[in-house]
Design a protein around this motif. Structure first.
Motif, mmCIF file in Angstrom:
data_model
loop_
_atom_site.group_PDB
_atom_site.id
_atom_site.type_symbol
_atom_site.label_atom_id
_atom_site.label_comp_id
_atom_site.label_asym_id
_atom_site.label_seq_id
_atom_site.Cartn_x
_atom_site.Cartn_y
_atom_site.Cartn_z
ATOM 1 N N SER A 1 0.819 -1.212 0.000
ATOM 2 C CA SER A 1 0.000 0.000 0.000
ATOM 3 C C SER A 1 0.851 1.259 0.000
ATOM 4 O O SER A 1 0.496 2.262 -0.636
ATOM 5 C CB SER A 1 -0.931 0.002 1.219
ATOM 6 O OG SER A 1 -1.797 -1.105 1.202
ATOM 7 N N LEU B 1 1.911 1.821 -3.579
ATOM 8 C CA LEU B 1 0.767 2.266 -4.373
ATOM 9 C C LEU B 1 0.429 3.719 -4.065
ATOM 10 O O LEU B 1 0.182 4.519 -4.976
ATOM 11 C CB LEU B 1 -0.442 1.375 -4.072
ATOM 12 C CG LEU B 1 -0.535 0.044 -4.813
ATOM 13 C CD1 LEU B 1 -1.651 -0.803 -4.215
ATOM 14 C CD2 LEU B 1 -0.766 0.254 -6.297
ATOM 15 N N CYS B 2 0.428 4.052 -2.771
ATOM 16 C CA CYS B 2 0.107 5.417 -2.367
ATOM 17 C C CYS B 2 1.129 6.405 -2.921
ATOM 18 O O CYS B 2 0.764 7.490 -3.397
ATOM 19 C CB CYS B 2 0.057 5.497 -0.836
ATOM 20 S SG CYS B 2 -0.386 7.131 -0.201
ATOM 21 N N LEU C 1 -5.656 -6.036 -3.380
ATOM 22 C CA LEU C 1 -4.638 -5.026 -3.680
ATOM 23 C C LEU C 1 -3.811 -5.417 -4.904
ATOM 24 O O LEU C 1 -3.334 -4.555 -5.648
ATOM 25 C CB LEU C 1 -3.720 -4.826 -2.475
ATOM 26 C CG LEU C 1 -4.289 -4.003 -1.321
ATOM 27 C CD1 LEU C 1 -3.310 -3.985 -0.150
ATOM 28 C CD2 LEU C 1 -4.620 -2.585 -1.756
ATOM 29 N N THR D 1 -5.339 4.086 -0.110
ATOM 30 C CA THR D 1 -4.106 3.300 -0.014
ATOM 31 C C THR D 1 -3.239 3.764 1.147
ATOM 32 O O THR D 1 -2.525 2.968 1.752
ATOM 33 C CB THR D 1 -3.305 3.389 -1.328
ATOM 34 O OG1 THR D 1 -3.062 4.757 -1.661
ATOM 35 C CG2 THR D 1 -4.062 2.724 -2.467
ATOM 36 N N SER E 1 -1.826 1.545 4.236
ATOM 37 C CA SER E 1 -0.401 1.489 4.551
ATOM 38 C C SER E 1 -0.137 1.612 6.048
ATOM 39 O O SER E 1 0.968 1.318 6.503
ATOM 40 C CB SER E 1 0.346 2.601 3.811
ATOM 41 O OG SER E 1 0.019 3.873 4.345
ATOM 42 N N ALA F 1 -10.959 -0.988 -5.540
ATOM 43 C CA ALA F 1 -10.700 -0.306 -4.276
ATOM 44 C C ALA F 1 -11.870 -0.481 -3.319
ATOM 45 O O ALA F 1 -11.682 -0.721 -2.114
ATOM 46 C CB ALA F 1 -10.426 1.182 -4.527
#
Length: 406
Positions: free
Chosen positions: A205, A208-209, A284, A328, A332, A390
């Motif tokens: 995450s 991705l973020c 994810l 995301t 995380s 999501a």
């Protein structure tokens, strides 16, 4: 229309901005390595640990032991820097077994048949057969490698005693290198939390973020260009290993928990067990693939300004990605002890993202979505699929929390 045209940089200016953006991306990479526990920090940690392990193994083998084949130690040490200490231990055992088997093959055939070409061929075929033994796993190829090095050593040695000593030295150096590699993996930035499925979600995450957070400001501000889009696509393509790592963390957590006494301590302390991480990571993973597809579509967009509708579409698109970046970011910081509070927060964030998607879809109704020369239709479809994944990810977490309560 005129105001929009006046405030937008010209094509030469955009090229200059893109060139100036390279140092900025280097700073962003460094910031991510220092500030977030994602791909960048893992790369820095691996380079650091590889350097320490190789240097320590070379110092011991070359300077302390004065070994003739000292390179075997640092080579083996670096190979042992696996994702977890648990994997490093088993990897080293298989590696030592493979090398010992290769040396043994050469030892037997070399002393019985000599050092001729026919002997080498027999050693090669025997080592290849042994290397196919499934218990050796991916280390099976090392049987042949060790046998070839052992044959070279055997040929150059002057006497039988020297040959025996040098072949034994190879095994000893491999054992030394493996030991140093495992020790460095244990002591220097030990990746023990990779055994946690929670940490697998956090790490994936984070990356991705980071990627989405770099994308949405540029789309909002109308700064999409070919070089920037290609950079996003490249970063998205490098998320694959993190997905595999996250999947491995779930498998390893389940496997290693049977031998971990800390499991009893966690039960005694009242910690719960969350079984939904596999489903979350699966979701994810699909989000990751969808982000990759989206970045590929962005690289194929026409970069010319088609008017205010073009800029407004990408402003809405950036708003949606900003909402997804928030989701995301929440993943995380996932914490098993706070799941009951985090799950509703994630669902609320998913609701906000759905609202941004609704605004994007409503605005897109007035655009030529069916025109293949325009990017709007394909990008809207990508956004819809990404939003669905999501939303599903948030629903999976909430469902897992509800199941744990029952």
């Amino acid at each position: 229309m005129s105001e929009h045209t006046e405030t937008r940089p010209s094509r030469p200016q955009r090229t200059e901005v893109a060139q100036q953006g390279r140092p900025a991306r280097v700073r962003q990479w460094t910031t991510r390595a220092l500030g977030t526990d994602g791909h960048e920090r893992h790369l820095v940690a691996f380079v650091l640990k590889s350097t320490i392990a190789a240097t320590a193994a070379w110092a011991v083998s070359y300077y302390a032991l004065d070994a003739e084949s000292a390179a075997f130690a640092p080579f083996s040490a670096v190979l042992m820097l696996q994702v977890t200490v648990y994997q490093s231990v088993w990897h080293s055992l298989r590696y030592v077994a493979a090398v010992a088997a290769g040396v043994a093959v050469q030892l037997v055939f070399g002393f019985v048949l000599g050092a001729g070409l026919a002997t080498f061929a027999l050693v090669a075929v025997t080592a290849a057969v042994i290397g196919r033994w499934r218990r050796l796993g991916t280390e099976g190829a090392q049987v042949s490698t060790a046998a070839y090095f052992a044959f070279s050593t055997f040929v150059t040695a002057a006497s039988g005693a020297e040959r025996l000593g040098q072949l034994g030295e190879i095994i000893a150096l491999v054992v030394l290198g493996c030991g140093i590699g495992v020790l460095v993996n244990l002591v220097v930035l030990p990746p023990l939390r990779y055994r946690s499925a929670e940490y697998g979600v956090q790490t994936l995450s984070h990356s991705l973020c980071d990627l989405i957070s770099d994308m949405y400001p540029a789309l909002r501000q109308g700064e999409l260009d070919g070089e920037r889009a290609a950079h996003w696509r490249d970063r998205a393509s490098r998320l694959g290993p993190l997905v595999a790592q996250a999947q491995s963390s779930v498998h390893l957590a389940r496997e290693s928990s049977y031998y971990n006494p800390r499991r009893l301590l966690r039960r005694h302390a009242g910690h719960g067990t969350f079984h939904g991480y596999q489903a979350v990571i699966d979701a994810l993973e699909r989000v990751t693939y969808q982000i990759g597809s989206m970045t590929r579509s962005l690289t194929q967009c026409p970069m010319e300004d088609d008017g205010p509708e073009h800029a407004e579409f990408f402003r809405h698109y950036g708003d949606l990605l900003a909402a997804l970046a928030h989701i995301t970011n929440l993943f995380s910081s996932l914490d098993e002890d706070e799941l009951e509070d985090q799950a509703p927060e994630l669902c609320a964030a998913a609701g906000e993202a759905q609202e941004e998607h609704r605004r994007l879809a409503e605005y897109s109704d007035s655009l030529p979505l069916a025109d293949p020369a325009q990017p709007y239709g394909i990008l809207l479809a990508e956004a819809t699929r990404l939003m669905e994944e999501a939303q599903y990810t948030c629903d999976v977490l909430q469902s897992a929390v509800d199941d744990a309560r029952d």
